[in-house]
Scaffold this active site. Structure first.
Site, PDB file in Angstrom:
ATOM      1  N   TYR A  38      15.767   7.845 -10.808  1.00 37.88           N
ATOM      2  CA  TYR A  38      15.361   7.184  -9.597  1.00 37.88           C
ATOM      3  C   TYR A  38      14.297   5.887  -9.864  1.00 37.88           C
ATOM      4  O   TYR A  38      13.579   6.006 -10.596  1.00 37.88           O
ATOM      5  CB  TYR A  38      15.423   7.950  -8.523  1.00 37.88           C
ATOM      6  N   GLU A  39      14.275   5.223  -8.607  1.00 39.88           N
ATOM      7  CA  GLU A  39      13.298   4.174  -8.576  1.00 39.88           C
ATOM      8  C   GLU A  39      13.252   3.278  -9.663  1.00 39.88           C
ATOM      9  O   GLU A  39      12.411   2.644 -10.171  1.00 39.88           O
ATOM     10  CB  GLU A  39      11.926   4.671  -8.372  1.00 39.88           C
TER      11      GLU A  39
END
Lengths: 571, 571
Positions: free
Chosen positions: B429-430
């Site tokens: 994620y990110e």
């Protein structure tokens, strides 16, 4: 995303990389004709695709359960097991005298690899039985062989290995389970064993436990250990299961993965056992079983990697996300350089690990067929590498498979995460990968490096010839082999074993990296200008250079490592 | 095995490795006196040890659940959250005008690291709120700031980020959620968002969603995206939550890890939203949030690694198995060379990753305080490295933590496996770690490598001075920096970005390896002859050499990679 058995890959490896023909040229394996090999691979592959792979998710989502003392296996496992037994796939290499096919271990390794791709948790069941068959073939009395082998080989009963106790894991010599002579040639076995894979289940009417235990007057440590056959139910005169033998399933472990494989704590209480091999000779018999099992676990890692790779590739080919300016764009994320890099690295690593495992199997087969010490030494050398590298590749590929999926990889529904959870244990059981590395630098180098140098001679000799047609690929392989040779020379010169152990894991990884370069080079030479040369180029340019750092680490010695005290680590 | 907050480690890093004093010398951070830093670390550490860590297992074994449309969080999370909010730990760096402490991001990074060790699933909650605060501080209108910031900073409400849709993951520009002007300055938001971390829960009376959506006439791709504040409940005039805003939780994902963190599919249907930043300026605002969040995710990886390391070390110190002939033997498995090697590598990597993350934070703080472009460029350069290397270390350390446990590591009860399952998502994620690597070699090298060269000048300058007192450690660091410099020179000379992307992941890892060597050298110079010098020696001798293979891979270019066609990969 259904599993597709890589039958052509095995055929290529057998024909062009690991020289199966040298095995089948031996009289012992004369029946393994090209047609037979083809038929075995095709039929086993079909069973894996059609019967076993469809049970994989159910094994994960509906783990084996202990209900009122009885273990219930996952949905579908019963019919998968029936197909496995019926097809004769439990023990492809077992002795024909007892119903086996007597085929090379190289073929068993390929079959195990495919079953492991299809369902790793399930594959542990026949793998353990195979190890038991091996131990009985070599060490059991005629009576035990005649009673148990046909039932194990046919899959009518299954087998387990019982080594570990809470205080005796990697240190088997610390085990305490007792064996007291009953006076009639049998023994009363009492004690608790843990981590017993497929220790109990409802797939067959009997389960045969091979149990390590100590006689009352046994020496401490590994010299005082004996091996016993302890069936769950005592066979009646007609060979059918009779009275319960007091082998109780205390509990099943809740594990990170392989949920379909029941991992049992077993309690023996005056259970009747029969000695396998001589008194206090249990470790030797167990090592027969374990060496084979180590190669088998390597194949598990590779099989899991293959499954994870196919899963990730199918996802990537289907997933559209962003754009990348490349020729012949597919429109899928495979166009992105880093995604293609991951997939290529996965495929290249699987090839390398599989070639190493099959080379190990071929050496094993040749050693057995010919009795030649050189081949036996080669097999012994390659076993820890096949186990450790095969399982490392299993974990790395499963992990990259998740990454290829992006966010979907973290969601269990996709199935990508299961490969990682399942394969993680393969780096631990049958001797942790750290133990394999210690074995490689100590016992397997006790010959002064002779077996390793012989293999490096082969690598360098091949690279020298290959240099004439593919200098860009052959030269780095030759140079890597030289660097590895220097590392071996350094290692065998170390009198203090801790100086070898300190860098042993890095050494094993570096060794495997170099061997991978060699086998990729063989593949490229066999099919110049094709996909295999392109994959070899990828591996040799981008992955082989890792050996430099690894082999530097391998030679760092123990002094600086032990200078870091436990207090330093806790600081 | 209780978590122990590494307060001394942060203090050492701040004082001797990343130069926090250069930040606190800026007027903006004048209040961050040594006493304040000490108090923050100590108090946050105590909360993590005593209040948050005890909730970690419950979050795993009792995941957040969706019941009749309402999300119920894991047992104990409510009181942990109350302690967090009450202590003012949600947003240590937030603007004092709205109730924040206004402290350096370096301190937030340390606090986040500790909370992540204690309970990664839980820590996501304040981390997302922090990102939202950041975005609002920079881009929201006065009205929105005044309404939302005090409630977010105090922890009364929490914040989320809504980017991803099924067809728009890494390719954010593909999103379809609509925003239609209501005519009163507000917008009607409709669409489905997935993977919304802490998208719904019962810890606070309101949840504030920052949602990316498209206006009716918006351009395609990222240029047509706008950002909106969409609260779950519409604030009444007195600021308390009023009417439901049609944000429905459709489902929660069943994930590999972070079970305590509810990952929601959210459905917006004419939900009222307020524009944050200009129309079609959503990506810029979101990047403010994401850059910060990327450093935050790096800290998550490090925090998870710390937790896994402490867990494994405690187990190893306690576990007796086999014997190893070493001086000052403990009798535990820490005496075995390969176990000590694993623990040392874990500790050395955590130090390296933490130093990189804190250096990034310091650069961010200095860039903000001084407005100097050089510091801003340094922060921008280090952000993808901090994110990617921090999370890679998280996974590697958690994985080795399992291995140190042997068979016990595969049993969920031990807790070792949870660290790996939890941390795995941080590499996704990110912006996946692959995206980070692309960012590093493209956007962060768009300056012709200037920011990288400036950092390498610093490394080499330090190594030159250090060579006078510690030549054995300083020389390899200097040489590694030179090799990295050559790789940067090669990269920036590539006009076709795919030539950079092809080896970008290896480049990022190699960059981090070299920086790790630099920070270890700084530590050794600061405390010569002590544990830090011994750890630096371990890292520089055994781990730093990995940069050779990685940087060779980094320079391999795209040609051979793309020569491997999708058909080759499927062969």
């Amino acid at each position: 995303m259904p599993y597709r058995a890589p039958v052509n890959e095995f055929r290529f490896l057998f024909d062009h990389v690991v020289d199966l023909a040298s095995v089948t040229a031996e009289e012992r394996f004369a029946e393994a004709t090209p047609d037979t090999v083809e038929a075995i691979l095709t039929e086993a592959g079909r069973m894996c695709e059609e019967v076993i792979a469809p049970t994989n998710r159910a094994g994960d989502t509906h783990p084996a359960r202990l209900e009122n003392g009885v273990v219930r296996t996952s949905p579908g496992f019963d019919s998968a097991y029936a197909a496995l037994a019926e097809g004769g796939w439990v023990a492809v290499s077992a002795d024909p005298e007892y119903g086996g096919m007597g085929l090379p271990v190289a073929l068993t390794t390929a079959v195990n690899d495919m079953i492991a791709s299809a369902n790793l948790a399930f594959q542990l069941n026949p793998m353990l039985t195979q190890g038991q068959i091996e131990a009985l073939e070599h060490h059991a009395s005629d009576e035990l062989r005649e009673l148990y082998l046909p039932k194990l080989i046919s899959g009518e009963w299954t087998g387990t290995m019982n080594l570990t106790e809470p205080q005796a894991g990697s240190d088997v010599g610390a085990l305490r389970t007792k064996a007291v002579p009953n006076g009639d040639g049998t023994y009363a076995i009492s004690g608790q064993k843990i981590y017993i894979t497929w220790g109990d289940h409802d797939l067959t009417p009997n389960i045969c436990h091979l149990v390590l235990a100590r006689l009352p007057d046994a020496a401490p440590g590994t010299k005082g250990i004996s091996l016993f056959m302890v069936p769950k139910y005592l066979p009646k005169d007609d060979g059918t299961p009779g009275d319960f033998n007091n082998v109780r399933t205390v509990s099943l472990e809740e594990k990170l993965g392989i949920h379909g494989s029941p991992t049992a704590v077993l309690e023996y209480e005056d259970s009747k056992g029969w000695l396998v091999g001589p008194e206090n000779g249990g470790m030797k018999a167990m090592f027969t079983m374990m060496n084979n099992a180590r190669l088998g676990v390597g194949a598990q890692g590779i099989g899991a990697a293959e499954g994870a790779y196919q899963h990730a590739l199918a996802y990537a080919m289907d997933r559209k996300q962003g754009k990348s300016a490349v020729e012949n764009a597919t429109g899928s994320i495979v166009d992105h350089a880093d995604v293609r890099r991951m997939l290529a690295a996965m495929k290249a690593d699987i090839f390398a690990a599989r070639a190493i495992a099959l080379s190990c199997a071929v050496a094993l087969d040749r050693g057995r067929a010919s009795g030649e010490a050189d081949w036996q030494a080669r097999a012994a050398l390659l076993t820890p590498i096949a186990k450790s590298f095969g399982t490392d590749v299993g974990m790395r590929v499963a992990d990259e498979g998740i990454q290829v999926h992006g966010g979907m990889g973290f969601v269990e529904e996709t199935g990508a995460a299961q490969y990682l959870r399942d394969v993680r244990v393969t780096a631990i059981y049958e001797g942790t990968n750290g133990i394999q590395a210690m074995d490689l630098v100590a016992r397997k180098m006790a010959d002064g490096g002779e077996a390793a140098f012989s293999l490096l001679d082969e690598v360098e000799g091949f690279a020298e010839t290959a240099r004439e047609t593919m200098p860009e690929l052959a030269a780095p392989v030759w140079e890597a082999a030289e660097t590895l040779r220097e590392a071996v020379e350094w290692l065998v010169a170390q009198g203090d074993l801790n100086d070898r152990f300190a860098g042993s894991s890095a050494f094993l990884k570096g060794f495997a990296r170099v061997l991978g370069g060699y086998y990729h080079l063989r593949a490229a030479i066999a099919e110049p200008g094709g996909a295999r040369e392109r994959l070899a180029r990828f591996y040799i340019t981008r992955m082989l250079p890792e050996h430099v750092g690894l082999l530097a680490h391998a030679r760092a010695g123990a002094k600086d490592l032990y200078a870091l005290t436990p207090d330093d680590l806790a600081a």
